[in-house]
Design an enzyme around this catalytic site. Structure first.
Site, short mmCIF file in Angstrom:
data_model
loop_
_atom_site.label_atom_id
_atom_site.label_comp_id
_atom_site.label_asym_id
_atom_site.label_seq_id
_atom_site.Cartn_x
_atom_site.Cartn_y
_atom_site.Cartn_z
N HIS A 268 1.74 10.71 -10.70
CA HIS A 268 1.62 9.87 -9.51
C HIS A 268 1.39 10.71 -8.25
O HIS A 268 0.66 10.31 -7.36
CB HIS A 268 2.88 9.01 -9.32
CG HIS A 268 2.89 7.82 -10.22
ND1 HIS A 268 2.81 6.53 -9.75
CD2 HIS A 268 2.91 7.73 -11.57
CE1 HIS A 268 2.81 5.70 -10.78
NE2 HIS A 268 2.87 6.40 -11.89
N ASP B 119 2.98 4.49 -3.09
CA ASP B 119 3.04 4.35 -4.54
C ASP B 119 3.90 3.15 -4.91
O ASP B 119 4.93 2.89 -4.29
CB ASP B 119 3.63 5.61 -5.18
CG ASP B 119 3.44 5.64 -6.68
OD1 ASP B 119 2.62 6.45 -7.14
OD2 ASP B 119 4.09 4.85 -7.40
#
Ligand code: UDP
Length: 484
Positions: free
Chosen positions: A20, A115
């Site tokens: 990520h 995110d």
């Protein structure tokens, strides 16, 4: 480039951990290359990991910055281990709430790209009124598969975990088994936190993919599922020089020159690159099967040994068969990297002709960009969907035969045997379908490159998001807390 007064300012708030963090850094760099002022909000450990690449971008004139979010005095992000790139997906980052809130109130950027795993972010940001764009790290294909399973629950209509079912409403015929679904898709446990709500209420989503890779699924994700999505990838293509590629994520466990020298000694398309990403833990018994399978195939390989499923990794050195390392060194058949590998550099080398991958989305897309066909070995997360995209939709890979979904840190029952590894390698590297798979893979790599060039689909989507944010600012829907 815009003048300072009108320049758009975007904040990027990556989640901790390889799969990520890495693409979000590239995402920020990509928007900075479009003339936006980009600021990456990092936790202290992460800032250390990528400050060099940011400094290089700065010295080439990009308006890109790092801002370290310091946890409140006396508090620590004890559960976050991003130093080794393996922070678990459900790590709680909420002690950063207050520092983030204060920063947003002070700076009021035009947008925060966050995110999806920072599940608390909507509560902070929406009250302030900063437009929120979500990044969840997956492609459209897997999102469409997930949606179909949620809606139609085909896994509840089969008699066993191994009986295949067809996913309804998809442009292609895709079959899965219940054993390949995550515990969340099987509804055995609830997905933690508020990710879904976070996505629904966000202003838009940015996706690390490109239209030409999965057009029918992008259309479905946008038009049927109703998502406002900007496809701006592959973001890894913003790494253009050797230093950027070699230092991506972490310092490599091998110096890049000796790695490249080893590859230079091999003929084109003769080497297989084997990696299972930044997070997953393999058992030594599984690694042994991989080693034996590779040894008995006719191909050279680079084997990356990342995390190992052992309580005390240091005291357990038997993660490879006796004498294997020595034999591989003497015959020059295999290069073993224990730790972090310079993946982009390796994949792009002309000697590499195949990739055994766990189908993490970043690795899959990086394989596509390098034009290499893949042996797919999904293990966790949404990787079983990605396998279907690679093998059945794009037809640039062969399955090793992995059947069991397990969480990244769970001990899995299934061990894929050496015969299966060897057979998949032979089929990928020297089978009847190999030339066609290679041709298709190269064609996709070319399309990926064109997508991010000026006038390409991903380039245009990045510009479209920037324009949209400018319009929102002009209309007062921007960062001034008045969008609600
Ligand atoms: N990666 C790398 N070297 C390694 C392991 C991983 O550079 O030794 C990078 C890889 O290039 C990719 C990311 O880490 O960008 C892993 O992301 P992916 O989505 O493939 O898998 P995850 O680690 O999230 O399971």
């Amino acid at each position: 480039m815009d003048s300072e007064s009108t320049k758009l300012e975007m904040f990027f708030f990556p989640f901790v951990g390889g799969g990520h963090l890495i693409p979000m850094i590239d995402l920020a760099r990509l928007f900075a290359s479009h003339g936006v002022k980009a600021t990456i909000l990092a936790i202290p450990n992460d800032a250390v990991v990528f400050h060099k690449v940011i400094n290089r971008d700065k010295s080439s004139g990009h308006d890109i910055h790092l801002h370290t979010l310091q946890p409140p005095p006396g508090e620590q992000l004890t559960t976050i281990s991003s130093v080794d790139m393996s922070a678990p997906p459900f790590t709680d980052t909420s002690i950063l709430q207050e520092p983030l809130k204060q920063l947003l109130l002070r700076r009021r950027p035009d947008c925060l790209v966050t995110d999806t795993f920072h599940r608390w972010v909507p509560d902070v940001v929406d009250a302030i009124g900063v437009p929120r764009v979500i990044f969840n790290g997956n492609c459209c294909f897997s999102r469409v598969c997930e949606d179909s399973i949620k809606k139609h629950e085909p896994h509840l209509k089969v008699g066993s975990d191994s009986e295949p079912f067809v996913l309804e409403g998809l442009p292609d015929r895709i079959e899965l088994t219940r054993s390949q679904l995550s515990i969340f898709a099987r509804r055995e446990i609830e997905f933690p936190g508020k990710s879904t709500r976070a996505e629904q209420n966000s202003f838009a989503q940015v996706i690390n993919s490109f239209y030409e890779l999965e057009p029918a699924y992008v259309d479905c994700f946008r038009n049927v599922m109703g998502n406002k999505a900007y496809l701006i990838g592959p973001v890894s293509l913003c790494n253009r020089n050797v230093a950027d590629k070699a230092e991506r994520g972490q310092n490599s466990a091998i110096d890049e020159q000796s790695c490249l020298k080893w590859l230079d000694s091999k003929t084109p398309n003769s080497v297989l690159y084997v990696s299972f990403g930044s997070l997953v833990r393999l058992k030594p018994t599984q690694l042994h099967e991989i080693a034996y399978g590779l040894e008995s195939s006719d191909y050279s390989f680079i084997l990356v040994i990342g995390k190992i499923m052992e309580s005390n990794e240091k005291s357990d050195k038997n993660w490879l068969p006796d004498g294997f390392k020595q034999r591989m060194m003497e015959t020059q058949k295999g290069l073993i990297i224990k730790g972090w590998a310079p993946q982009l550099l390796i994949l792009e080398h002309e000697a590499v002709g195949g990739f055994i991958t766990h189908c993490g989305w970043n690795s899959t897309l990086e394989g596509v960009c390098a034009g290499v066909p893949m042996v797919t070995w999904p293990l966790s997360a949404e990787q079983f969907y990605n396998e279907k995209l690679v093998t059945e939709v794009l037809r640039i890979g062969v399955r090793v035969g992995s059947l069991e979904w397990a969480s990244w840190n769970m001990e899995r029952k299934e061990v894929v045997g050496r015969e299966k590894v060897e057979a998949a390698v032979r089929r990928l590297m020297g089978g009847g379908e190999t030339p066609e798979m290679r041709r298709r893979a190269k064609e996709l790599a070319e399309k990926a490159r064109r997508a991010v060039e000026e006038g390409g689909s991903s380039y245009n989507d990045a510009v479209a998001l920037i324009e949209e944010l400018k319009t929102r600012r002009k209309e007062g829907l921007g960062s001034a807390g008045d969008s609600h």
